[in-house]
Structure formats: structure tokens, C-alpha cells
Design an enzyme around this catalytic site. Structure first.
Site, PDB file in Angstrom:
ATOM      1  N   TYR A 146       0.827  -1.213   0.000  1.00 52.28           N
ATOM      2  CA  TYR A 146       0.000   0.000   0.000  1.00 52.28           C
ATOM      3  C   TYR A 146       0.863   1.265   0.000  1.00 52.28           C
ATOM      4  CZ  TYR A 146      -2.373   4.062   1.648  1.00 52.28           C
ATOM      5  OH  TYR A 146      -2.783   5.360   1.750  1.00 52.28           O
ATOM      6  N   GLY A 147       0.497   2.223  -0.783  1.00 55.89           N
ATOM      7  CA  GLY A 147       1.120   3.543  -0.946  1.00 55.89           C
ATOM      8  C   GLY A 147       2.108   4.004   0.111  1.00 55.89           C
ATOM      9  N   LYS A 159       6.604   9.264   2.723  1.00 56.16           N
ATOM     10  CA  LYS A 159       6.659   9.483   4.169  1.00 56.16           C
ATOM     11  C   LYS A 159       7.974   8.985   4.768  1.00 56.16           C
ATOM     12  CE  LYS A 159       2.883  11.385   3.735  1.00 56.16           C
ATOM     13  NZ  LYS A 159       1.657  11.842   4.360  1.00 56.16           N
ATOM     14  N   SER A 206      -3.173  13.720   8.256  1.00 54.89           N
ATOM     15  CA  SER A 206      -3.600  12.939   7.099  1.00 54.89           C
ATOM     16  C   SER A 206      -5.116  12.997   6.927  1.00 54.89           C
ATOM     17  CB  SER A 206      -3.154  11.492   7.276  1.00 54.89           C
ATOM     18  OG  SER A 206      -1.756  11.470   7.465  1.00 54.89           O
ATOM     19  N   GLY A 209      -7.382  17.737   4.769  1.00 50.68           N
ATOM     20  CA  GLY A 209      -7.656  18.865   3.879  1.00 50.68           C
ATOM     21  C   GLY A 209      -6.481  19.558   3.209  1.00 50.68           C
ATOM     22  N   ASP A 214       1.438  17.941   0.063  1.00 49.25           N
ATOM     23  CA  ASP A 214       1.636  17.024   1.197  1.00 49.25           C
ATOM     24  C   ASP A 214       2.935  17.249   1.962  1.00 49.25           C
ATOM     25  OD1 ASP A 214       0.445  14.748   2.618  1.00 49.25           O
ATOM     26  OD2 ASP A 214       2.118  13.560   1.864  1.00 49.25           O
ATOM     27  N   ARG A 239      -7.200   5.985  -3.036  1.00 51.63           N
ATOM     28  CA  ARG A 239      -6.345   7.113  -3.440  1.00 51.63           C
ATOM     29  C   ARG A 239      -6.195   7.190  -4.957  1.00 51.63           C
ATOM     30  NH1 ARG A 239      -3.694  10.376   0.838  1.00 51.63           N
ATOM     31  NH2 ARG A 239      -4.534   9.434   2.699  1.00 51.63           N
TER      32      ARG A 239
HETATM   33  P1  GTP Z   1      -3.287  13.157   3.130  1.00 51.97           P
HETATM   34  O1  GTP Z   1      -3.082  12.923   1.675  1.00 51.97           O
HETATM   35  O2  GTP Z   1      -3.755  11.929   3.851  1.00 51.97           O
HETATM   36  O3  GTP Z   1      -2.108  13.764   3.817  1.00 51.97           O
HETATM   37  O4  GTP Z   1      -4.568  14.119   3.293  1.00 51.97           O
HETATM   38  P2  GTP Z   1      -4.917  15.656   2.991  1.00 51.97           P
HETATM   39  O5  GTP Z   1      -4.593  16.467   4.188  1.00 51.97           O
HETATM   40  O6  GTP Z   1      -4.335  16.088   1.695  1.00 51.97           O
HETATM   41  O7  GTP Z   1      -6.512  15.622   2.921  1.00 51.97           O
HETATM   42  P3  GTP Z   1      -7.533  15.937   1.718  1.00 51.97           P
HETATM   43  O8  GTP Z   1      -7.380  17.320   1.190  1.00 51.97           O
HETATM   44  O9  GTP Z   1      -7.421  14.835   0.737  1.00 51.97           O
HETATM   45  O10 GTP Z   1      -8.935  15.857   2.454  1.00 51.97           O
HETATM   46  C1  GTP Z   1      -9.371  14.716   3.122  1.00 51.97           C
HETATM   47  C2  GTP Z   1     -10.862  14.738   3.346  1.00 51.97           C
HETATM   48  O11 GTP Z   1     -11.265  15.942   4.005  1.00 51.97           O
HETATM   49  C3  GTP Z   1     -11.650  14.655   2.049  1.00 51.97           C
HETATM   50  O12 GTP Z   1     -12.690  13.719   2.208  1.00 51.97           O
HETATM   51  C4  GTP Z   1     -12.198  16.057   1.881  1.00 51.97           C
HETATM   52  O13 GTP Z   1     -13.413  16.056   1.194  1.00 51.97           O
HETATM   53  C5  GTP Z   1     -12.326  16.573   3.317  1.00 51.97           C
HETATM   54  N1  GTP Z   1     -12.134  18.045   3.375  1.00 51.97           N
HETATM   55  C6  GTP Z   1     -11.094  18.748   2.860  1.00 51.97           C
HETATM   56  N2  GTP Z   1     -11.255  20.082   3.060  1.00 51.97           N
HETATM   57  C7  GTP Z   1     -12.419  20.235   3.720  1.00 51.97           C
HETATM   58  C8  GTP Z   1     -13.136  21.378   4.218  1.00 51.97           C
HETATM   59  O14 GTP Z   1     -12.727  22.530   4.086  1.00 51.97           O
HETATM   60  N3  GTP Z   1     -14.309  21.127   4.876  1.00 51.97           N
HETATM   61  C9  GTP Z   1     -14.782  19.852   5.045  1.00 51.97           C
HETATM   62  N4  GTP Z   1     -15.928  19.699   5.689  1.00 51.97           N
HETATM   63  N5  GTP Z   1     -14.143  18.755   4.576  1.00 51.97           N
HETATM   64  C10 GTP Z   1     -12.972  18.933   3.927  1.00 51.97           C
HETATM   65  C1  SPV Z   2      -0.961  10.460   4.634  1.00 52.97           C
HETATM   66  O1  SPV Z   2      -1.424   9.467   5.211  1.00 52.97           O
HETATM   67  O2  SPV Z   2      -0.647  11.507   5.242  1.00 52.97           O
HETATM   68  C2  SPV Z   2      -0.774  10.428   3.165  1.00 52.97           C
HETATM   69  C3  SPV Z   2      -1.017   9.178   2.463  1.00 52.97           C
HETATM   70  O3  SPV Z   2      -0.398  11.437   2.587  1.00 52.97           O
HETATM   71  S1  SPV Z   2       0.283   8.020   2.647  1.00 52.97           S
HETATM   72  O4  SPV Z   2       1.235   8.230   1.557  1.00 52.97           O
HETATM   73  O5  SPV Z   2      -0.306   6.700   2.571  1.00 52.97           O
HETATM   74  O6  SPV Z   2       0.964   8.227   3.897  1.00 52.97           O
HETATM   75 MN    MN Z   3      -0.012  13.143   3.985  1.00 55.58          MN
END
Ligand code: GTP
Ligand code: SPV
Ligand code: MN
Length: 594
Positions: free
Chosen positions: A200-201, A209, A251, A254, A280, A374
Site C-alpha cells: 500500500y502507498g 513518508k 492525514s 484537507g 503534502d 487514493r
Molecule cells: P493526506 O493525503 O492523507 O495527507 O490528506 P490531505 O490532508 O491532503 O486531505 P484531503 O485534502 O485529501 O482531504 C481529506 C478529506 O477531508 C476529504 O474527504 C475532503 O473532502 C475533506 N475536506 C477537505 N477540506 C475540507 C473542508 O474545508 N471542509 C470539510 N468539511 N471537509 C474537507
Molecule cells: C498520509 O497518510 O498523510 C498520506 C497518504 O499522505 S500516505 O502516503 O499513505 O501516507
Molecule cells: Mn499526507
């Protein structure tokens, strides 16, 4: 196949992998299109990858991981430093001698009957001033094809490395995907990573990471720079320089969404535009002018699929329309496309869910896509990718933003008093857990600077490193520090703040603070906006709602102080918690009690 380099240390490392893992064959990934095509054909023929509709999703592939292997595994992730104190109280520590013995026993013959791929990759543009190089060996074509998107891969990386020994040695082996024998191990003092029994990723794309955060944070501490779990964005406004900000959210909280936001109409009309530098990871170093500059060491986005749609994040969705790999989403058998929860209101009827079973999205109560499914999309696909991403030119950071998922307590936004107080604000971050890591979801835990799972050394020393960096940057050149929370809920559990593109309204207040154009109200936790300074034009929420979002519940914060103290006390045994932070906690408590 011929070696791609004469670098003795690289050849020794690769040979050591051959001796240990005993592959049938060795293939060096040279970065050529022909080789990727050949490997894709192989993976499609073996069933490891599914080719998607080439008219609708050209060059796109689908992969399903094992059902027990869908997220990072924090309980099985280890910092194998020479001493336990070096790893610190928040990491799992494993004595390197014991770890090597165990891992080598697992790796012995792990590539038998298989091909070993050697991936030379660069984090950051090849040869760039902040860039670093890694070599990953793997027996997974999925890893090869993902690394191609997420990093810069090829012979030119080895040319840039020359005779240097400055590269991270990564060994990945799928083995039996046995979760009881799954180990994700970092050896910071050896520049080495070993990952076994996962496909997995985050566990296996070792540049991400494992290297760009865990190993790099350790390198940054020793070399005077920072590796952070941060997006980087630039805000363009007419007549003014683009302002860059870096934001750390845990993670699935958002980062991808904020990095790619499309401002609401009131801002678009005024000519505002957001450019994505990274979604990220940020590597941050002081520039010649004394300011802090950041690069995105990655080359693509490994983004959360569920919830991504034309309204929430059109830029991310557009990024996935070609040359993208989807992991653990639903497959639409009728047209060879993919689907996930929150993409649209028309789930496919004739489909296969993420585990590989037949699925009727119109009637099933089961999910079609895993909550941590993802997309791996090339950054060059993103409509709002910054030209600074391509040039690799580091961007000057004007604000650090921390944030988490908090149903209560944390207000929509507040500003720290100064650098040290900003470090305190980052250190007390807490957030509800998400599906990005295996384990319970929705439990509030301390996640300082969103680095809890990614800090490659003692987190107390990491706090000190943040404080030390501040001392090297002149006050007038220091970024300001903020904390944001898009996730406050009402009594029925609904999010109060609209979020997504409307987060621009909060960034706008931050811009005004940077420009000295907005006032703020001093509270025990820091500076909070006057409610009327948050622009709600075009939104259907009123001033009172904004007041509520900005309110500070003293009792809730006093309760939070207990959580902060309990977290801080983890560092008592080895005395690594900086006194300045403990003092700020006491000061916060005293102010709240007044
Ligand atoms: P990693 O890749 O795991 O590090 O995550 P990330 O921080 O880039 O998170 P990502 O932007 O993919 O958002 C994760 C989830 O949060 C998704 O299901 C989005 O729809 C939700 N989300 C992001 N921004 C907002 C916001 O401003 N409000 C709400 N309610 N949900 C949000
Ligand atoms: C996180 O979990 O913060 C990610 C996805 O960006 S992973 O690469 O699986 O860690
Ligand atoms: Mn991340």
C-alpha cells in the site's frame, strides 16, 4: 540488463539486495517510456493492474491492494535509531541490530521467482539545490509505476548523484502481505529504509513518508533545515506579489483540498487565484535574503479519492483524468471508469467494489471505494500547478498554518503572538483520527505539526529544532503562524463552516494580517479575527454564525490544557520538552482561569 551507473556505493547496495533477496532477474528503471509501457503490459497481463477506458481516462490504471493492506500502519512503523531516546516517546523504537536481524531474515529470498526493480529517484528537481536522491529496490510493478508519478525517476538521477554516497537506501519487498510480519522501518543514522509485507502507498512508496518526512526530518535537524507534512500554495492578487503559505494538517484533513482551492466568485471577480506548489510535503530552508523558502519534493499527488468531486476540488479531479493510478476505488464494468463515494450521485450499477466483488452501487449498503482509496496523479496534470513547481525555484513562505479536525474547541482561525508561540500552537495541535492510518477513526489525539507519525527523531528535540530555526530568522522576515479548523460541528453534528473554496475567506484574513490591514482581538489562546473581518459576501451564513465559529470556550480549552500536559509529560523521562513550551502552557492556563 546493464547497470546504469558506475557509482560503487550504489552498485554495492544493489548487489547486497541481490545476495539477500535472491531475485531471478534485475531491472534498472531508466525512466524510459518503453520500459514503463512494457511493465504496464506485464502488470495488466498478470492482473496486478487494470487498464481503464482509454478514451475517457487515457493512460489510467486501477489497482486493488490486499484487504488487510489499505493504509499506513503506525503500530508497525519503527524508528531504528541507536538509542531509544533518539527515537523519543512518540515513536516506536527498535534496536537497529535486532531490527536488521529480523528484517534480513524476512528479506532472505524474498524476491525468489520474481524480478527486482532498481528505482533511482530524486526528491525535488534533479540536481536542485534542496533536492536529495534515493534508490529503492522493490518486487512490485505497482511501486515502480507509482514512484514514476510521485518522484523524478531515471538514469539522469544517477548522473546527478555521480560518485556520491549521499543517497537513501530503500528496500521494499511484498513478501506474503502478512500483516503480522509487516514492518516499516527507518534507520536514520544509516540513511536506510526497509519495508516488508505491504503493497500500500504510504508504506511502500519509500520516497514519500519514509524518506521525505522521517529520514529528511532527521537530516534537516542535523543540517539546519526542515521537512514538514505541509502543503504549499501561492495566492495571486492584482498589483501585488504572490504570497506563499505552507500548511500542516494531519492525514486526510484537507491539505490537497486547500492547496488546490478555487476562490469563491467574490474573490475571482477581484482577480484572486490560488496556485499549487505542493499538497503534502514541504522542505524548508533559509534563503540568501534571510527568509524561509520551501520546495515540494514530490512530483505528483497521492490524494484521497472519496469526497473529491467537481464542486469540492475540481482541480484535483481534473488532475486524475490521464496517466493516473487509482488504488482501491470502485470499477464501473459498463464503461471501464472508476467511482468513489462523494464523486457524484450516480454510483454505477454494474461494478466491482474495492475488494474485488461484484457491486451494485444503486442498491448496496456497502462502500464501493475504501475510505482511504487514493489517486496517484502527475502534478503536471493539475490546472492550477504553480510555475514554481516546474522551475523548482524555492518559494518564500509568509505564513505557517496549522490545523486539525476538531468538532469543538478550536476556532475557525487564530494567530499566534510570535514565532515561539507559533511553535507552541503547532505543538498542541490535536485532530480526530482518519482512515489514512489503520485503527479507530474519529478519536481526538495530539498530532503536533501533523508530524506525529512522521517525525524521524525525538519529538521534543523536533520542537527545539523549530525554536532554534526561529532564532536564525530575523523577526521582520519570519512567517506569521496561524491555526485553522474547518471542522467545527453544530448540535446535530453538521459542519458549520462551508469549507473547501470558501476557506479562501480565512486565507484572505491571513493576507490582510500579513499586510497589516486587519485588526484582531486578543484572547488567551492568541489573536482572533473580528467577526466582521471574515468576508461572508455570497455565503448563506450570518455574522452570529461567524461569531460562534470564532468563539473560545474557556472550559473546553482548560480541558484541552489537561490533554496538552498529559502529552507533554511523555517527554519528562528524557527531559526533551523545551521549557519555553511548558511555560507557554502554564501561561495559557493562567489566562484562561482569569
Ligand atoms: P493526506 O493525503 O492523507 O495527507 O490528506 P490531505 O490532508 O491532503 O486531505 P484531503 O485534502 O485529501 O482531504 C481529506 C478529506 O477531508 C476529504 O474527504 C475532503 O473532502 C475533506 N475536506 C477537505 N477540506 C475540507 C473542508 O474545508 N471542509 C470539510 N468539511 N471537509 C474537507
Ligand atoms: C498520509 O497518510 O498523510 C498520506 C497518504 O499522505 S500516505 O502516503 O499513505 O501516507
Ligand atoms: Mn499526507
Amino acid at each position: 540488463m546493464a547497470n546504469l551507473t558506475t557509482n560503487k556505493q550504489v552498485l554495492e547496495f544493489v548487489d547486497s539486495r541481490v545476495q539477500l533477496c535472491k531475485p531471478d532477474k534485475v531491472v534498472w528503471i531508466d525512466g524510459s517510456k518503453e520500459l514503463y509501457e512494457k511493465l504496464t503490459d506485464e502488470a495488466v497481463a498478470s492482473g496486478e493492474m487494470i487498464r481503464l477506458n482509454n478514451d475517457l481516462l487515457p493512460g489510467c490504471l486501477l489497482h486493488r491492494t490486499a484487504v488487510n493492506d489499505v493504509a499506513r500502519v503506525e503500530g508497525r512503523t519503527f524508528i531504528c535509531a541507536r538509542s531509544k531516546k533518539e527515537a523519543g516517546p512518540t515513536n516506536n523504537w527498535w534496536d537497529p541490530k535486532e531490527a536488521y536481524a529480523k528484517l534480513n531474515s524476512i528479506l532472505d529470498g524474498a524476491y525468489k521467482g520474481r524480478t527486482m526493480y532498481v528505482i533511482p529517484y530524486s526528491m525535488g528537481p534533479v540536481g536542485g539545490p534542496i533536492s536529495k536522491i534515493g534508490i529503492e529496490t522493490t518486487d512490485s510493478i505497482y511501486v515502480v509505476l507509482n514512484m514514476k508519478i510521485m518522484t523524478r525517476v531515471g538514469k539522469n538521477v544517477l548522473d546527478a548523484l555521480g560518485d556520491s554516497n549521499d543517497f537513501v537506501r530503500g528496500t521494499h519487498a511484498r513478501c506474503q502481505i502478512d500483516e503480522n510480519e509487516r514492518y516499516i522501518c527507518q534507520f536514520p543514522e544509516d540513511n536506510a529504509i526497509i519495508s516488508v509485507n505491504s503493497g500500500y502507498g504510504g508504506n511502500v512508496l519509500l520516497g514519500k513518508k519514509c524518506f521525505a518526512l522521517r529520514i529528511a526530518s532527521y537530516q534537516g535537524r542535523n543540517e539546519g533545515w526542515q521537512a514538514e507534512h505541509m502543503l504549499i500554495l501561492g495566492i495571486e492578487r492584482p498589483g501585488k506579489d504572490t504570497v506563499y503559505m505552507a500548511a500542516a494538517f494531519p492525514s486526510a484533513c484537507g491539505k490537497t483540498n486547500l492547496a488546490m482551492l478555487i476562490p469563491p466568485e467574490v474573490y475571482r471577480n477581484k482577480g484572486y487565484k490560488v496556485w499549487t506548489v505542493g499538497d503534502d510535503i514541504a522542505w524548508i530552508k533559509k534563503g540568501e535574503d534571510g527568509r524561509l523558502y520551501a520546495i515540494n519534493p514530490e512530483n505528483g499527488f497521492f490524494g484521497v479519492a472519496p469526497g473529491t468531486n467537481v464542486k469540492s476540488n475540481p482541480n484535483a479531479l481534473a488532475s486524475t483524468k490521464k496517466n493516473t493510478i487509482f488504488t482501491n476505488v470502485a470499477y464501473n464494468k459498463d464503461n471501464g471508469t472508476v467511482w468513489w463515494e462523494g464523486l457524484d450521485k450516480n454510483p454505477p450499477k454494474n461494478a466491482i467494489e474495492w475488494k474485488g466483488g461484484d457491486w451494485d452501487g444503486t442498491t448496496s449498503t456497502e462502500k464501493g471505494a475504501h475510505p482511504n482509496s487514493r489517486f496517484t496523479a502527475p502534478a503536471e496534470n493539475c490546472p492550477c500547478i504553480s510555475d514554481k513547481f516546474f522551475s523548482g525555484e524555492p518559494v518564500p513562505i509568509s505564513a505557517f498554518i496549522f490545523g486539525g479536525r476538531r468538532a469543538k474547541t478550536a476556532p475557525l482561525v487564530y494567530e499566534a503572538k510570535d514565532w515561539d508561540n507559533g511553535v507552541f500552537v503547532g505543538s498542541i495541535m490535536a485532530s480526530e483520527t482518519t482512515a489514512a492510518a489503520s485503527g479507530a477513526v474519529g478519536v481526538v489525539r495530539r498530532d503536533p505539526m501533523a508530524m506525529l507519525p512522521f517525525c524521524g527523531y525525538n519529538m521534543g528535540d523536533y520542537f527545539q529544532h523549530w525554536l532554534d530555526i526561529g532564532k536564525t530568522v530575523e523577526k521582520s522576515k519570519q512567517p506569521k503562524f496561524y491555526n485553522v479548523n474547518w471542522f467545527r460541528t453544530d448540535s446535530e453534528g453538521h459542519f458549520i463552516w462551508p469549507g473547501f473554496g470558501d476557506n479562501m475567506r480565512v486565507l484572505d484574513w491571513i493576507l490582510k494580517r500579513i499586510d497589516g490591514e486587519a485588526d484582531a482581538v486578543e484572547t488567551p489562546i492568541g489573536f482572533v479575527p473580528k467577526a466582521e473581518d471574515i468576508n461572508i459576501e455570497g455565503l448563506d451564513i450570518d455574522l452570529d454564525t461567524v461569531k460562534g465559529l470564532l468563539s473560545i470556550d474557556k472550559d473546553a480549552w482548560l480541558e484541552d490544557c489537561e490533554g496538552i500536559k498529559a502529552f507533554y509529560s511523555k517527554f519528562d523521562a528524557d527531559g526533551t520538552l523545551p521549557k519555553a513550551l511548558a511555560d507557554m502552557e502554564k501561561e495559557l492556563e493562567a489566562k484562561l482561569k482569569k
